[in-house]
Design a protein around this motif. Sequence first.
Motif, PDB file in Angstrom:
ATOM      1  N   GLY A   1      76.612  88.216  25.343  1.00 60.38           N
ATOM      2  CA  GLY A   1      75.899  87.301  26.043  1.00 60.38           C
ATOM      3  C   GLY A   1      75.593  85.963  25.657  1.00 60.38           C
ATOM      4  N   SER A   2      75.974  85.582  24.466  1.00 60.68           N
ATOM      5  CA  SER A   2      75.845  84.286  23.849  1.00 60.68           C
ATOM      6  C   SER A   2      76.616  83.377  24.950  1.00 60.68           C
ATOM      7  CB  SER A   2      76.385  84.321  22.515  1.00 60.68           C
ATOM      8  OG  SER A   2      75.791  85.193  21.596  1.00 60.68           O
ATOM      9  N   LYS A   3      75.947  82.170  24.930  1.00 61.73           N
ATOM     10  CA  LYS A   3      76.623  80.991  25.743  1.00 61.73           C
ATOM     11  C   LYS A   3      77.545  80.549  25.046  1.00 61.73           C
ATOM     12  CE  LYS A   3      74.755  77.363  28.618  1.00 61.73           C
ATOM     13  NZ  LYS A   3      73.612  76.435  28.991  1.00 61.73           N
ATOM     14  N   VAL A   4      78.626  79.965  25.636  1.00 62.18           N
ATOM     15  CA  VAL A   4      79.742  79.228  24.862  1.00 62.18           C
ATOM     16  C   VAL A   4      80.103  78.224  26.003  1.00 62.18           C
ATOM     17  CG1 VAL A   4      82.098  79.279  24.230  1.00 62.18           C
ATOM     18  CG2 VAL A   4      80.644  81.396  23.946  1.00 62.18           C
ATOM     19  N   ILE A   5      80.101  76.945  25.416  1.00 63.76           N
ATOM     20  CA  ILE A   5      80.216  75.722  26.187  1.00 63.76           C
ATOM     21  C   ILE A   5      81.533  74.930  25.677  1.00 63.76           C
ATOM     22  CG2 ILE A   5      79.535  73.323  26.891  1.00 63.76           C
ATOM     23  CD1 ILE A   5      76.537  74.594  26.249  1.00 63.76           C
ATOM     24  N   VAL A   6      82.565  74.828  26.343  1.00 61.80           N
ATOM     25  CA  VAL A   6      83.838  74.149  25.796  1.00 61.80           C
ATOM     26  C   VAL A   6      83.812  72.821  26.594  1.00 61.80           C
ATOM     27  CG1 VAL A   6      86.332  74.440  25.748  1.00 61.80           C
ATOM     28  CG2 VAL A   6      85.177  76.687  25.562  1.00 61.80           C
ATOM     29  N   ILE A   7      83.870  71.857  25.713  1.00 60.38           N
ATOM     30  CA  ILE A   7      83.955  70.430  26.272  1.00 60.38           C
ATOM     31  C   ILE A   7      85.228  69.775  25.607  1.00 60.38           C
ATOM     32  CG2 ILE A   7      81.589  70.297  26.313  1.00 60.38           C
ATOM     33  CD1 ILE A   7      81.519  68.938  23.709  1.00 60.38           C
TER      34      ILE A   7
END
Length: 245
Positions: free
Chosen positions: A239-245
Amino acid sequence: MKTRILIAAAFCLGALTAVSAANDRYGQRPPVVLSPDLNAPWLNQLRQPGSPHGAGAVVSKRNRAHVQSNYSRHRGNARTATRNSSQRAKAPAMNPIYLPTVVAYETSQKPGTIIIDTPNRFLYLVMADGKARRYGVGVGKPGFEWAGTHRVTRKAEWPDWRPPAQMIAREKKKGRILPSFVAGGPANPLGARALYLGSTLYRIHGTNQPWTIGGAVSSGCIRMRNEDVVDLYERVGNGSKVIVI
């Protein structure tokens, strides 16, 4: 006498395996020894393929005990090392900037969020008080870059690897035949841990090629040193949020 024969056989097997190893990440890999030290490149790690000292990593008696106590449940791990000091190999070179550290990091994201800075090859685990735990990563090679926001939907220890059909076809055109299944273990390209991202084929995972950290080298997955992905694995949950930029 029996012990000497077994040691000699293990040494010969390690040398033959290294000779047959391919120079790409999908080739058969020589056995590795995991370092228990999160703040240093792999201790006693085999050199990068093509190195003049590529075979026969050795682990000291003290480190052998440490490794075995932590990883003995996994087949073929520390047992593959030998005691022959003439075969001792230094860890592959890696820019120390990619070693894990805690840095100042201002963001509106909540603690526990993972932010992957693709251009700079860093993964940040957001902490409280304007700080983050930063790790070096390997990212997608040209043509395989991506960006987006997902959640960790599954976690796996020593994950099995099933190459996607697209990858199998792509590598076949290059003359490389990929297996349809590789059991989890030190020779597996996914390394010690994997965090699966949403419904995508992408993962944050370990690697049996730690010298590639800091490069654009994968088919889109985010790869970490095994030491680092084990550390991250223990700090985040499903459930941890992962943001790839």
